[in-house]
Design an enzyme around this catalytic site. Structure first.
Site, PDB file in Angstrom:
ATOM      1  N   ASP A  18       0.834  -1.213   0.000  1.00 16.17           N
ATOM      2  CA  ASP A  18       0.000   0.000   0.000  1.00 16.17           C
ATOM      3  C   ASP A  18       0.869   1.263   0.000  1.00 16.17           C
ATOM      4  O   ASP A  18       0.659   2.181   0.800  1.00 16.17           O
ATOM      5  CB  ASP A  18      -0.935   0.013   1.212  1.00 16.17           C
ATOM      6  CG  ASP A  18      -1.613  -1.325   1.447  1.00 16.17           C
ATOM      7  OD1 ASP A  18      -2.012  -1.961   0.451  1.00 16.17           O
ATOM      8  OD2 ASP A  18      -1.735  -1.735   2.606  1.00 16.17           O
ATOM      9  N   GLU A 198     -11.190  -0.870  -3.723  1.00 19.30           N
ATOM     10  CA  GLU A 198     -10.461  -0.277  -2.605  1.00 19.30           C
ATOM     11  C   GLU A 198      -9.240   0.467  -3.123  1.00 19.30           C
ATOM     12  O   GLU A 198      -8.963   0.509  -4.321  1.00 19.30           O
ATOM     13  CB  GLU A 198     -10.036  -1.358  -1.604  1.00 19.30           C
ATOM     14  CG  GLU A 198      -9.022  -2.344  -2.156  1.00 19.30           C
ATOM     15  CD  GLU A 198      -8.616  -3.424  -1.163  1.00 19.30           C
ATOM     16  OE1 GLU A 198      -9.306  -3.598  -0.148  1.00 19.30           O
ATOM     17  OE2 GLU A 198      -7.588  -4.092  -1.416  1.00 19.30           O
TER      18      GLU A 198
END
Length: 331
Positions: A18, A198
């Site tokens: 991420d 997401e």
């Protein structure tokens, strides 16, 4: 297509899923990402993307011993707003699976120091989204003088684990408008393993606003989709957005890259090129729990553009550096 002045050597940071990179006016690239133990938020900075791996990493915040900020610290992002630094991240009170998801909510930290690796990070609390459900992956951007938030959240009335929402902001930790859903997992490539939209990231260029996002479970099927709006249109109107029907960035076995996603955007040192930052693994046989398998490496590569001003993502490039392939977290 232009060749960048400086070649990027991938991975740019080992074992940081991420990944988020913010290029500041001080000439530094500021980097953060999910720490594999999910117990802290870390920052590092360097003048060159290739130097981030060797840059000193500072833990600027640690999870609480108990309560809503005590488990699974995920996907921090560092942003600048109103002369201060902000970190948006997700945390959970436990590791339970309820309503087919974890129990994360979005939280915000603030730091008034010039250098975010120093000074004090103040907890601004939970960022309330009007729904008390699984929420994560908040990102923020400014457009026409107004601040917006985009994030992923579960709606118990909609099939799937998370949809993408957008809202204007009253301040960096408070929404000003009701959330508007922009996309939900519905296409075949968004629902492999898990039904997921997401990890949104926003890029404004060529008179358009682009939002990338990630779909499916975080293994080999993980890939990126794209939403596009005209910069002059109402970004809070779902009709302003066009959703690409095919993934724009996905696994590339010939280059040994699997599950690319959860990206961010930055720019080259000379400011002439857009840089795509993302994570990927370079193998598919995982050992142990995939959630705690640490070898999603942070990567970066130049983004190209077509004649209509739309991004050309290409494919994940091969490794140029050594990477770990064992389940141990590097010290």
């Amino acid at each position: 297509m232009r060749t960048m002045a400086e070649e990027i050597l991938n991975p740019i940071v080992l074992q940081r899923a991420d990944p988020f990179v913010y290029k500041h006016t001080d000439g530094y690239y500021y980097f953060t990402g999910s720490y594999p133990l999910y117990d802290r938020i870390v920052l590092r900075r360097a003048k060159h993307l290739n130097d981030l791996q060797e840059a000193k990493e500072v833990a600027v915040w640690w999870k609480h011993e108990n309560g809503p900020l005590s488990q699974l610290i995920w996907a921090p992002e560092i942003h600048r707003a109103n002369g201060k630094w902000y970190i948006y991240f997700a945390a959970a009170p436990d590791t339970n699976i309820d309503d087919d998801t974890f129990n994360h909510r979005i939280y915000v930290l603030e730091n008034a120091s010039d250098n975010p690796l120093e000074g004090t990070w103040v907890e601004k609390g939970e960022l309330k989204t009007t729904m008390s459900t699984f929420s994560l992956d908040a990102t923020t951007f400014f457009h026409k003088g107004e601040q917006y938030l985009v994030w992923a959240q579960q709606d118990l009335d909609i099939m799937g684990h998370s949809n993408l929402y957008i809202s204007k902001m009253e301040n960096p930790w408070t929404l000003a408008t009701e959330p508007v859903m922009l996309t939900k997992p519905e296409l075949t490539w968004e629902i492999q393993g898990f039904w997921v939209n997401e990890g949104p990231a926003v890029l404004i260029k060529n008179g358009k606003v682009f939002i990338t996002y990630s779909g499916s479970a975080t293994g080999v099927d993980y890939c990126m989709g794209l939403l596009t709006a005209n910069a002059e249109d109402d970004l809070l109107n779902p009709a302003s957005w066009t959703k690409s029907q095919e993934p724009v960035f996905q696994s590339c076995p010939e280059n040994g890259q699997y599950g690319p996603g959860h990206n961010s955007f930055t720019e080259s040192e000379d400011g002439k090129d857009t840089i795509l930052v993302y994570h990927a693994r370079n193998y598919t046989e995982l050992v142990g729990d995939p959630l705690y398998e640490p070898n999603r490496q942070a990567r970066a590569q130049k983004l190209d553009w077509d004649e209509q001003g739309n991004p050309i993502f290409g494919v994940p490039v091969p490794d140029a550096r050594w990477t770990p392939k064992t389940p141990e977290v590097l010290k």
